[in-house]
Enzyme design. Structure first.
Site, short mmCIF file in Angstrom:
data_model
loop_
_atom_site.label_atom_id
_atom_site.label_comp_id
_atom_site.label_asym_id
_atom_site.label_seq_id
_atom_site.Cartn_x
_atom_site.Cartn_y
_atom_site.Cartn_z
N GLN A 255 0.83 -1.21 0.00
CA GLN A 255 0.00 0.00 0.00
C GLN A 255 0.86 1.25 0.00
O GLN A 255 0.54 2.24 -0.66
CB GLN A 255 -0.93 0.01 1.22
CG GLN A 255 -2.07 -0.97 1.12
CD GLN A 255 -2.86 -0.80 -0.16
OE1 GLN A 255 -3.39 0.27 -0.43
NE2 GLN A 255 -2.96 -1.85 -0.96
N HIS A 258 1.87 2.90 -3.33
CA HIS A 258 0.87 3.57 -4.17
C HIS A 258 1.11 5.07 -4.26
O HIS A 258 1.08 5.67 -5.33
CB HIS A 258 -0.54 3.34 -3.60
CG HIS A 258 -1.20 2.12 -4.12
ND1 HIS A 258 -1.46 1.91 -5.45
CD2 HIS A 258 -1.68 1.02 -3.47
CE1 HIS A 258 -2.06 0.74 -5.60
NE2 HIS A 258 -2.20 0.19 -4.42
N GLU A 323 -9.66 0.96 4.70
CA GLU A 323 -10.02 0.49 3.36
C GLU A 323 -9.78 -1.02 3.27
O GLU A 323 -10.67 -1.79 2.88
CB GLU A 323 -9.17 1.23 2.33
CG GLU A 323 -9.40 0.79 0.90
CD GLU A 323 -8.42 1.43 -0.05
OE1 GLU A 323 -8.68 1.38 -1.27
OE2 GLU A 323 -7.39 1.98 0.39
N HIS A 324 -8.56 -1.45 3.58
CA HIS A 324 -8.21 -2.87 3.58
C HIS A 324 -7.84 -3.29 5.00
O HIS A 324 -7.04 -2.61 5.64
CB HIS A 324 -7.00 -3.15 2.68
CG HIS A 324 -7.12 -2.63 1.29
ND1 HIS A 324 -6.55 -1.43 0.88
CD2 HIS A 324 -7.75 -3.14 0.20
CE1 HIS A 324 -6.81 -1.24 -0.39
NE2 HIS A 324 -7.55 -2.24 -0.83
N ASP A 357 -6.80 -6.99 -4.89
CA ASP A 357 -6.66 -5.90 -5.85
C ASP A 357 -6.85 -6.39 -7.28
O ASP A 357 -7.36 -5.65 -8.13
CB ASP A 357 -5.25 -5.28 -5.76
CG ASP A 357 -5.20 -4.15 -4.75
OD1 ASP A 357 -6.25 -3.74 -4.24
OD2 ASP A 357 -4.08 -3.66 -4.48
N HIS A 416 -53.82 18.28 -0.76
CA HIS A 416 -53.68 16.84 -0.51
C HIS A 416 -55.04 16.27 -0.06
O HIS A 416 -55.48 15.22 -0.53
CB HIS A 416 -52.64 16.59 0.61
CG HIS A 416 -51.23 16.68 0.14
ND1 HIS A 416 -50.68 17.83 -0.35
CD2 HIS A 416 -50.23 15.75 0.13
CE1 HIS A 416 -49.40 17.62 -0.65
NE2 HIS A 416 -49.11 16.35 -0.37
#
Length: 427
Positions: A255, A258, A323-324, A357, A416
């Site tokens: 990670q 990235h 996230e993970h 992934d 109404h």
């Protein structure tokens, strides 16, 4: 990596924990005025602004007629990529497709004494997928963002990507993308939202991107639908010391490589194990090709959190809402019921996040920055809308009219009330 001891502390107030959780906010305010200008210019000037910003930010001087990639180039790329890569992408496509087919929803109609009620599930007509192309190549992102749309029944899928290469084009061909445009950044998002002379206006935009892309999606939500507000990628590993430290080090690094803002976090009950992971990381990064990016990420945000036990580890993980989340423990399934907030959960030593992934099947477009508390992974359900369907017979009307009039009267809405009352008058 920084080491923070959360044992016997009010860990929710830990300054390090708050810092790493806010890393996606660090540069947001700085870029927002620039993104607003880009959006406004593309809205007003169309292709002219699109080409200007492409030259300015991507260093690409493109002619208007070259914005769209001819479809033949996708097929050509598919034929030219290495056979082993083509096979891997085909396998990934099949697995992703099979998984997402299980998410399909059906329309339904129910009947109760003269009243028919139901939901029509309708695919979106036109969607845009954003595929990054700056720091790496992402054919996997093409598959993950387009396959659910195809499964949902979306008629037209427009892919935008700065400098698309043969792998992303081949993945587009495999996935069934309709059209591809060589444009990226906030200008691509604005073009998809408003439409230009070359790019069609879409109903929804999905896919990850840099801070420009994320802010553009956020600012344009409402003009167009989006999948989520995604920030920098992150992985959190819970370890009890039973998994090889080298394995965990590589997972953290997967990670960190990235982006400089990526988050790599370890929660463990074993201090000795924590030190072993840190040492392995140092060893690996000495000759690591993406060392510059990974070192900035880990040096600034990488953190080991020491906890009393695995129950506390789950509490901290739920606070981070990663996230993970990797459960690298002896009995990962025993922890799963205690996990409330995570984009994707990987159970056991061999369930390394990179498999998710690429080709396990569940989507890798996931909520980041604690948004797993309320966002979900991208799926088929993101590419459909629902319309309510109602039919009321005279008998059904008579059963409910009194109640409707009572509520309308209580709310003080005369029209109404009258719309119901007038239907009760004798012909």
């Amino acid at each position: 990596m920084h080491i923070e001891d959360l044992r016997n502390t009010a860990w929710e107030f830990n300054s390090r924990l708050k810092f790493v959780m806010s890393r996606g906010e660090i540069i947001t305010e700085e870029y927002e005025p620039v993104v607003k200008e880009i959006i406004n210019r593309v809205k007003e000037e169309g292709n002219k602004a699109l080409l200007e910003f492409t030259k300015k930010f991507d260093g690409e001087e493109i002619k208007e007629e070259d914005l769209e990639v001819p479809y033949e180039e996708l097929e050509k790329a598919y034929e030219e990529i290495e056979p082993e890569v083509r096979q891997a992408l085909e396998i990934a496509h099949g697995r992703i497709k099979r998984f997402h087919e299980k998410q399909l929803e059906n329309s339904f109609i129910t009947e109760e004494e003269g009243i028919l009620l139901g939901i029509r599930v309708i695919p979106l007509e036109k969607v845009g997928i954003y595929v990054p192309g700056g720091k790496a190549v992402y054919p996997s992102t093409v598959l993950m963002n387009s396959v659910p749309a195809v499964v949902a029944g979306v008629k037209e899928i427009i892919m935008v990507s700065p400098k698309p290469n043969k792998y992303t084009l081949a993945a587009g061909f495999i996935a069934g993308v309709s059209r591809v445009f060589r444009v990226g950044g906030a200008q691509a998002i604005a073009a998809l939202a408003y439409g230009t002379e070359s790019l069609p206006k879409v109903d929804k935009i999905v896919g990850p991107g840099n801070i420009y892309v994320t802010l553009a999606k956020k600012l344009l939500f409402g003009v167009v639908d989006i999948d989520m507000i995604a920030g920098p990628s992150e992985v959190l590993v819970i370890s009890d010391g039973t998994v090889d430290p080298k394995w965990i080090a590589w997972d953290l690094l997967s990670q960190a490589e990235h982006d400089e803002l990526s988050g790599a976090f370890l929660i463990t009950t074993d201090e000795k194990h924590a030190m072993q992971v840190v040492e392995k990381l140092k060893e690996i990064m000495e000759d690591f090709p993406r060392k510059d990016i990974a070192q900035k990420s880990i040096g600034r945000f990488g953190t080991v959190f020491l906890v009393e036990n695995l129950d506390q580890a789950c509490e901290v993980a739920n606070y981070i809402a990663p996230e993970h989340l990797e459960l690298m423990v002896k009995d990962p399934f025993s922890l799963l019921p205690k996990i409330k907030h995570a984009g994707a959960v990987f159970l056991g030593a061999y369930s390394t996040e990179p498999l998710g992934d690429y080709l396990l099947g569940p989507n890798h477009t996931l909520p980041t920055g604690r948004t797993a508390r309320f966002f979900s992974p991208l799926g088929v359900y993101d590419f459909v809308k629902r319309s309510s369907v109602m039919y009321v017979s005279k008998e059904g009307f008579e059963r409910l009219a009194d109640h409707a009039q009572h509520i309308a009267k209580a709310e003080g809405l005369l029209a109404h009330y009258e719309a119901v009352r007038i239907r009760r008058e004798l012909p």
